[in-house]
Design a protein around this motif. Sequence first.
Motif, short mmCIF file in Angstrom:
data_model
loop_
_atom_site.label_atom_id
_atom_site.label_comp_id
_atom_site.label_asym_id
_atom_site.label_seq_id
_atom_site.Cartn_x
_atom_site.Cartn_y
_atom_site.Cartn_z
N GLN A 30 3.12 97.95 22.80
CA GLN A 30 3.59 97.33 22.74
C GLN A 30 4.58 96.06 22.20
OE1 GLN A 30 1.85 99.61 18.58
NE2 GLN A 30 2.17 97.49 18.42
N GLU A 31 4.65 94.59 22.22
CA GLU A 31 5.77 94.36 22.55
C GLU A 31 6.87 94.53 21.10
OE1 GLU A 31 5.36 90.90 24.61
OE2 GLU A 31 6.48 89.90 22.85
N VAL A 32 7.89 94.77 21.44
CA VAL A 32 8.86 94.99 20.70
C VAL A 32 10.04 94.42 20.42
CG1 VAL A 32 9.84 96.59 19.03
CG2 VAL A 32 8.39 97.50 19.74
N ARG A 33 10.31 92.93 19.49
CA ARG A 33 11.16 92.74 19.04
C ARG A 33 12.24 93.15 18.67
NH1 ARG A 33 14.42 88.48 21.80
NH2 ARG A 33 16.22 87.38 20.20
N VAL A 65 8.29 107.73 22.99
CA VAL A 65 8.10 106.45 22.86
C VAL A 65 9.27 106.44 23.62
CG1 VAL A 65 9.19 104.93 21.21
CG2 VAL A 65 8.10 107.12 20.13
N ALA A 66 8.17 105.77 24.59
CA ALA A 66 8.89 104.70 26.13
C ALA A 66 9.20 103.21 25.87
CB ALA A 66 8.86 105.46 27.41
N VAL A 67 10.00 102.75 26.83
CA VAL A 67 10.60 101.51 26.72
C VAL A 67 10.52 101.07 28.82
CG1 VAL A 67 12.30 99.74 26.82
CG2 VAL A 67 12.36 101.56 25.17
N GLY A 84 16.09 93.12 16.43
CA GLY A 84 17.08 91.55 16.76
C GLY A 84 18.85 91.55 16.43
N LEU A 85 19.09 92.82 17.36
CA LEU A 85 20.65 93.01 17.56
C LEU A 85 20.66 93.12 19.07
CD1 LEU A 85 21.18 95.89 15.22
CD2 LEU A 85 22.05 93.12 14.65
N PRO A 86 21.62 92.20 20.01
CA PRO A 86 21.83 92.23 21.61
C PRO A 86 22.05 93.88 21.94
CG PRO A 86 23.63 91.41 20.68
CD PRO A 86 22.36 92.14 18.77
N ALA A 87 22.10 93.63 23.13
CA ALA A 87 22.80 95.20 24.14
C ALA A 87 21.61 96.37 24.49
CB ALA A 87 23.84 95.66 23.47
N VAL A 88 22.46 96.88 25.23
CA VAL A 88 20.78 97.88 25.55
C VAL A 88 21.07 99.62 24.57
CG1 VAL A 88 22.80 99.06 26.90
CG2 VAL A 88 20.55 99.65 27.60
N PHE A 89 22.74 99.74 23.77
CA PHE A 89 22.39 100.60 23.45
C PHE A 89 21.56 100.41 22.53
CE2 PHE A 89 26.60 98.34 22.63
CZ PHE A 89 26.31 97.48 21.43
N ASN A 90 20.94 98.71 20.74
CA ASN A 90 20.81 98.74 20.29
C ASN A 90 18.92 99.22 21.09
OD1 ASN A 90 21.90 98.12 18.15
ND2 ASN A 90 22.80 96.01 19.16
N VAL A 91 18.88 98.98 22.40
CA VAL A 91 17.36 99.36 22.42
C VAL A 91 17.18 100.91 22.56
CG1 VAL A 91 15.63 99.59 24.78
CG2 VAL A 91 17.58 97.67 24.22
N ALA A 128 16.55 89.50 27.39
CA ALA A 128 17.45 90.39 26.80
C ALA A 128 18.81 89.30 26.48
CB ALA A 128 18.24 91.10 27.63
N GLU A 129 18.72 88.19 24.99
CA GLU A 129 19.41 87.25 24.80
C GLU A 129 21.18 87.50 23.88
OE1 GLU A 129 16.65 83.97 23.95
OE2 GLU A 129 16.16 86.56 22.95
N ALA A 130 21.36 87.06 23.96
CA ALA A 130 23.32 87.59 22.51
C ALA A 130 21.89 87.36 21.12
CB ALA A 130 23.22 85.99 22.56
N THR A 131 21.34 87.11 21.09
CA THR A 131 20.80 86.85 19.49
C THR A 131 19.31 88.65 19.12
OG1 THR A 131 18.68 85.58 20.22
CG2 THR A 131 20.80 84.88 18.68
N GLY A 132 19.20 89.17 20.44
CA GLY A 132 18.44 90.16 20.75
C GLY A 132 17.66 90.14 21.55
N THR A 133 16.67 91.31 22.14
CA THR A 133 16.05 91.32 22.75
C THR A 133 14.62 92.30 22.81
OG1 THR A 133 18.57 92.90 23.77
CG2 THR A 133 16.28 93.63 25.22
N THR A 134 13.86 91.63 23.25
CA THR A 134 12.25 91.71 23.94
C THR A 134 12.20 93.14 25.00
OG1 THR A 134 11.93 90.26 22.71
CG2 THR A 134 9.78 90.75 24.16
#
Length: 464
Positions: free
Chosen positions: A276-279, A248-250, A281-288, A256-262
């Motif tokens: 697949q594109e994944v949205r 499972v590789a990003v 709903g939380l910001p920052a790389v640690f949430n990725v 990358a926004e304050a409201t989340g990351t795509t």
Amino acid sequence: MAYKHNPVTTFLAIAGAKMTRWLLHKLHRGGTALPGRVAMFFDKNLLDKVSEGMEVIVVTGTNGKTTTCNMIETAMSEAGKDTIANKAGSNMLLGITLEFADNATLSGKPKKHYAVMECDEGALKQVTPLCNPKVIVVTNLFRDQLDRYGTVKNVRDQIRTGVELSPESVVCLNADCSNVASIGKDLANKVLYYGLDVPVGDQENVDVSDAPDCIICGTPYEYKYHTYAHLGGFSCPNCGYARPAAQVAVKNIVKAEATGTTVNVEFSAAGEPKTQEVRIGLPAVFNVYNAAATLCAFEGAGFDRAEAIASLAQVQSAFGRMETYDLDGVPMQMILVKNPASMDQAMGYVVGLEQDYNLVMGLNNHISDGTDVSWLWDAHFKVCEDPHLGKVIVSGECAEDLKKRLMDGGLSEDRIQHIPDDATIIEKCRASKLPVFILPNYTYMMTLRESLGAVTGNASLWEV
């Protein structure tokens, strides 16, 4: 291992736990350790009975456990899977036993079929033989509570033991963390890896002090890229130990926004790779990373990944982890910090928003926090150089340590105020003309969050 359970002691254990938790909730208290202690007084192996036949996902590691569990549990629940979780964060054997007991009939039969449990790294070896997880997720390993755990390698070895005690579990490991990835070496379990195939942020002067040397042979690692701290494309030039390929590789960060990351995620566990594109709903790389761990857990459990992808777009913060408040029109956000890596990431997130703000920092040194707070000097304290920073409030038992560290970072003393009580802090924040960010460690977060929740309407811990 087969455990024998007496019907009478099972009844007493479950009834006692349920009654104790009910009474504590009536007193508006969380009530996790004491009810669990009551349950295990009657049957120390009760978890084996009350989890029988359930499909369990266990998440462990230094940072990200609570948020990852929240993501997994939310996705499963929204998909119609009847799921229990230790949302209050009581992640030792007592708390985990309680959650399962509370879900069981008085005879010990589970009422729901699925469970997602956050588990302390040191407790994993106690938990896995009793609940036989379908999936074990390991997030990352950083220096944390060294007075309790010892070295990071010792924590890694304890997790490895917990995994080996549950050989049927699918194990999901962070490929980018050299400490975690090494758990999969020569493991009997089926192993899936997740991670980021791309660098994130500034690649110069990255601090890899939590894992500078090869865990196999001791040679300093080389890196193709970094994401943060010691995470990234590591390799050992001596023995060849290197970051494994992630199933499972990003593959890239779209936005990358304050409201989340795509992000775009490539899945290859089931054969031909599919992106697949994944949205999130939380910001920052640690949430990725937390989202990638969630998707990996779904792959490992054999669940429909589309359900997880849909849920991640709407995911809400777990308590104290990027949690937001509205204090009479003043926007506030609480971000738990507990070690250098989490402090660096939290401050990097705040500074990266490039907006004016005030800051509240709280630090205790209880046993559950780690009594040694010298780690403050290993964090970079980027806020000290941020032109957007306004005033800083410090609080907690180690407020003076925070003040000294901020001043060492270049902040003048007149910009730092020591306020010991929650009520005064809340009134100061209520009067703020700027957004307020709160960076607390664990036990300080627990008390301030309760006080904030009382005036903002956010759920109390005992209501979670």
